[in-house]
Design a protein around this motif. Structure first.
Motif, PDB file in Angstrom:
ATOM      1  N   LYS A 126       0.823  -1.202   0.000  1.00  0.00           N
ATOM      2  CA  LYS A 126       0.000   0.000   0.000  1.00  0.00           C
ATOM      3  C   LYS A 126       0.864   1.262   0.000  1.00  0.00           C
ATOM      4  CE  LYS A 126      -4.084  -2.049   2.159  1.00  0.00           C
ATOM      5  NZ  LYS A 126      -4.993  -2.033   3.317  1.00  0.00           N
ATOM      6  N   LEU A 127       1.939   1.229   0.772  1.00  0.00           N
ATOM      7  CA  LEU A 127       2.851   2.372   0.776  1.00  0.00           C
ATOM      8  C   LEU A 127       3.533   2.539  -0.573  1.00  0.00           C
ATOM      9  CD1 LEU A 127       4.501   1.946   4.285  1.00  0.00           C
ATOM     10  CD2 LEU A 127       3.135   3.897   3.537  1.00  0.00           C
ATOM     11  N   TRP A 128       4.008   1.443  -1.134  1.00  0.00           N
ATOM     12  CA  TRP A 128       4.681   1.501  -2.432  1.00  0.00           C
ATOM     13  C   TRP A 128       3.723   1.964  -3.525  1.00  0.00           C
ATOM     14  CZ3 TRP A 128       9.652   1.050  -3.990  1.00  0.00           C
ATOM     15  CH2 TRP A 128       9.878   0.897  -5.370  1.00  0.00           C
ATOM     16  N   ASP A 129       2.519   1.427  -3.524  1.00  0.00           N
ATOM     17  CA  ASP A 129       1.523   1.779  -4.536  1.00  0.00           C
ATOM     18  C   ASP A 129       1.154   3.256  -4.442  1.00  0.00           C
ATOM     19  OD1 ASP A 129      -0.533   0.952  -6.580  1.00  0.00           O
ATOM     20  OD2 ASP A 129      -1.863   1.676  -5.021  1.00  0.00           O
ATOM     21  N   SER A 130       0.951   3.733  -3.226  1.00  0.00           N
ATOM     22  CA  SER A 130       0.556   5.125  -3.037  1.00  0.00           C
ATOM     23  C   SER A 130       1.694   6.089  -3.347  1.00  0.00           C
ATOM     24  CB  SER A 130       0.074   5.338  -1.604  1.00  0.00           C
ATOM     25  OG  SER A 130      -0.290   6.676  -1.380  1.00  0.00           O
ATOM     26  N   THR A 131       2.933   5.666  -3.061  1.00  0.00           N
ATOM     27  CA  THR A 131       4.079   6.569  -3.215  1.00  0.00           C
ATOM     28  C   THR A 131       4.618   6.595  -4.633  1.00  0.00           C
ATOM     29  OG1 THR A 131       4.684   6.125  -0.911  1.00  0.00           O
ATOM     30  CG2 THR A 131       6.355   7.156  -2.291  1.00  0.00           C
ATOM     31  N   PHE A 132       4.655   5.421  -5.304  1.00  0.00           N
ATOM     32  CA  PHE A 132       5.348   5.344  -6.579  1.00  0.00           C
ATOM     33  C   PHE A 132       4.500   4.882  -7.762  1.00  0.00           C
ATOM     34  CE2 PHE A 132       8.554   4.519  -3.260  1.00  0.00           C
ATOM     35  CZ  PHE A 132       9.377   5.605  -3.487  1.00  0.00           C
ATOM     36  N   VAL A 133       3.383   4.198  -7.500  1.00  0.00           N
ATOM     37  CA  VAL A 133       2.624   3.594  -8.603  1.00  0.00           C
ATOM     38  C   VAL A 133       1.361   4.382  -8.919  1.00  0.00           C
ATOM     39  CG1 VAL A 133       1.458   1.513  -9.422  1.00  0.00           C
ATOM     40  CG2 VAL A 133       3.524   1.318  -8.009  1.00  0.00           C
ATOM     41  N   SER A 134       0.481   4.530  -7.929  1.00  0.00           N
ATOM     42  CA  SER A 134      -0.823   5.141  -8.155  1.00  0.00           C
ATOM     43  C   SER A 134      -0.741   6.647  -7.997  1.00  0.00           C
ATOM     44  CB  SER A 134      -1.844   4.559  -7.166  1.00  0.00           C
ATOM     45  OG  SER A 134      -3.106   5.139  -7.347  1.00  0.00           O
ATOM     46  N   ARG A 135      -0.555   7.337  -9.117  1.00  0.00           N
ATOM     47  CA  ARG A 135      -0.489   8.796  -9.116  1.00  0.00           C
ATOM     48  C   ARG A 135      -1.508   9.344 -10.114  1.00  0.00           C
ATOM     49  NH1 ARG A 135       3.893  11.452  -6.628  1.00  0.00           N
ATOM     50  NH2 ARG A 135       4.592  10.089  -4.947  1.00  0.00           N
ATOM     51  N   PRO A 136      -2.810   9.354  -9.745  1.00  0.00           N
ATOM     52  CA  PRO A 136      -3.849   9.791 -10.681  1.00  0.00           C
ATOM     53  C   PRO A 136      -3.751  11.258 -11.073  1.00  0.00           C
ATOM     54  CG  PRO A 136      -4.752   9.543  -8.484  1.00  0.00           C
ATOM     55  CD  PRO A 136      -3.369   8.979  -8.442  1.00  0.00           C
ATOM     56  N   LEU A 137      -2.981  12.053 -10.306  1.00  0.00           N
ATOM     57  CA  LEU A 137      -2.852  13.487 -10.595  1.00  0.00           C
ATOM     58  C   LEU A 137      -1.513  13.820 -11.224  1.00  0.00           C
ATOM     59  CD1 LEU A 137      -4.365  14.781  -7.264  1.00  0.00           C
ATOM     60  CD2 LEU A 137      -5.394  15.060  -9.508  1.00  0.00           C
ATOM     61  N   SER A 138      -0.801  12.804 -11.721  1.00  0.00           N
ATOM     62  CA  SER A 138       0.526  13.043 -12.259  1.00  0.00           C
ATOM     63  C   SER A 138       0.504  13.694 -13.630  1.00  0.00           C
ATOM     64  CB  SER A 138       1.297  11.719 -12.346  1.00  0.00           C
ATOM     65  OG  SER A 138       0.646  10.824 -13.231  1.00  0.00           O
ATOM     66  N   GLY A 139      -0.672  13.721 -14.270  1.00  0.00           N
ATOM     67  CA  GLY A 139      -0.776  14.327 -15.594  1.00  0.00           C
ATOM     68  C   GLY A 139      -0.544  13.348 -16.719  1.00  0.00           C
ATOM     69  N   LYS A 140      -0.231  12.089 -16.380  1.00  0.00           N
ATOM     70  CA  LYS A 140      -0.002  11.069 -17.404  1.00  0.00           C
ATOM     71  C   LYS A 140      -1.320  10.404 -17.770  1.00  0.00           C
ATOM     72  CE  LYS A 140       4.627  10.039 -15.676  1.00  0.00           C
ATOM     73  NZ  LYS A 140       5.522   8.997 -15.139  1.00  0.00           N
ATOM     74  N   GLY A 141      -1.379   9.970 -18.987  1.00  0.00           N
ATOM     75  CA  GLY A 141      -2.560   9.255 -19.425  1.00  0.00           C
ATOM     76  C   GLY A 141      -3.813  10.082 -19.407  1.00  0.00           C
ATOM     77  N   LYS A 142      -3.785  11.238 -20.001  1.00  0.00           N
ATOM     78  CA  LYS A 142      -4.950  12.110 -19.998  1.00  0.00           C
ATOM     79  C   LYS A 142      -6.109  11.456 -20.734  1.00  0.00           C
ATOM     80  CE  LYS A 142      -2.204  16.330 -19.709  1.00  0.00           C
ATOM     81  NZ  LYS A 142      -1.818  17.575 -20.368  1.00  0.00           N
TER      82      LYS A 142
END
Length: 392
Positions: free
Chosen positions: A370-386
């Motif tokens: 959960k920490l790894w996913d939240s910190t490095f994987v799941s970034r819905p606001l990163s601007g990628k994949g619009k």
């Protein structure tokens, strides 16, 4: 039915609501359920895309047909009246996170992004307030409209960054892992909105004399304190375990020197490697947890630094525990008579490893992943994949 009677598109029920009003409040109707756990997880990671499934839901098809009929049969003024009365379903959909519903309507009628509610807030303001990343990400496709919308303020002079600085509704809070995941997500939201704001508006004060940064500190003071207490408590407990493991490994290593003649060359290598890995990993784990205890616990430390330290600390602690158990089994098997009791090491290994494996699986998923996913994987606001809804 709609093909046979197009008047159903604008028909109202006893409450004065059209079919679109009802569909706006049913976000789950726009998603196909997957019986497969793997498919469910995979589709969850794609919630920011326009079509979360290759097969469109019946609700989406119905919305498209109704909206198309409304735009063909009604002038712009009547369309505006329809979406505003008896309730403003655009903002209801934004509050509930009904992304596919809004995406379908905006794709055919882009002027909807200009609509504001009684607080002078657009659907993007409502999405930020309720932390719906997929809806907010649509703002990146509005071009120059974005620059205008970001200047909108409500009656208390709060702009969209002030809304990102306030706490979301309780049902949108995530109490997992001591609440630090929620604090991390709150920081991500604030930084993502701030990144697209003009500097002058990012530092602008509201009617209470608070800048967005001031408001964030005030609103999240309790969450920050709880996160700090949880981190300190977890680091203290884990550091005690790692210190105990270090002591046990060092004691076992000195004891082994007196019994070195009992080892075969192979068992000696296995024990040396296991004990060395256990000693190094437990030492690293101790130092990492000590660094957590001595951290400043600033707001931005919860964004990446503290979760990363916790990931490294817990991971090395598990490695140390596993290596020490391997060394114990190896030492135990060497001390047994050569001609009997050969089944004892196997039974002992199974008795110890099975409970440990269960603990590792549970803890690794609940904490590390959960920490790894939240910190490095799941970034819905990163601007990628619009989403590319407005121009697809």
């Amino acid at each position: 039915m709609l093909d046979d009677n197009s008047a159903l598109a604008i028909a109202r029920d006893v409450n004065g609501e059209t079919a679109l009003h009802v569909l706006a409040r049913k976000p789950l109707a726009f998603f196909k359920r997957n019986t497969s756990l793997c498919k469910s997880y995979f589709n969850r990671s794609l919630t920011s895309s326009y079509h979360t499934n290759s097969v469109e839901s019946d609700a989406l098809k119905l919305t498209r047909g109704i909206w198309k009929e409304i735009l063909v049969s009604l002038p712009d003024l009547e369309v505006k009246q329809l979406i505003d009365k008896p309730s403003r379903f655009l903002f209801e959909a934004a509050e509930l996170g009904n992304f596919q519903f809004l995406a379908e309507l905006i794709h055919s009628y882009p002027d909807l992004v200009w609509e504001v509610d009684e607080k002078n807030q657009t659907i993007f303001h409502v999405a930020v307030l309720n932390r719906h990343a997929n809806i907010f990400n649509l703002i990146h496709e509005t071009g120059f409209v974005k620059e205008v919308i970001l200047t909108y303020e409500d009656g208390e002079n709060n702009n969209i960054l002030h809304l990102a600085a306030t706490l979301p509704p309780k049902h949108r809070l995530n109490p997992e892992v001591g609440g630090i995941l929620q604090l991390q997500q709150e920081l991500l939201w604030f930084e993502a909105v701030k990144k697209i704001m003009l500097p002058s508006y990012a530092e602008k004060k509201n009617s209470n004399g608070l800048t967005p940064q001031d408001l964030f500190t005030l609103e999240h003071a309790t969450m920050l304190k709880d996160g700090e207490n949880w981190m300190k408590s977890t680091a203290t407990s884990c550091m005690l375990v790692s210190l105990l493991l270090t002591t046990l490994v060092i004691t076992a290593a000195f004891h082994a020197i007196n019994n070195i003649k009992e080892r075969t060359p192979f068992s000696s290598d296995v024990l040396n490697v296991s004990e060395s890995v256990a000693l190094v990993s437990s030492s690293v784990s101790t130092l990492v947890f000590f660094s957590i205890l001595t951290s400043n616990y600033g707001k931005k430390d919860f964004l990446c630094l503290l979760p990363l330290k916790l990931i490294v600390g817990v991971a090395t602690l598990f490695v140390s525990m596993s290596s020490m158990m391997a060394a114990f089994i190896g030492r135990f098997s060497v001390s047994l008579p050569r001609d009997g009791l050969k089944w004892v090491p196997t039974l002992t290994f199974m008795g110890i490893s099975i409970p440990v494996a269960l603990v590792i699986l549970v803890q690794l998923y609940q904490l590390l992943w959960k920490l790894w996913d939240s910190t490095f994987v799941s970034r819905p606001l990163s601007g990628k994949g619009k989403n590319h809804v407005l121009h697809k």
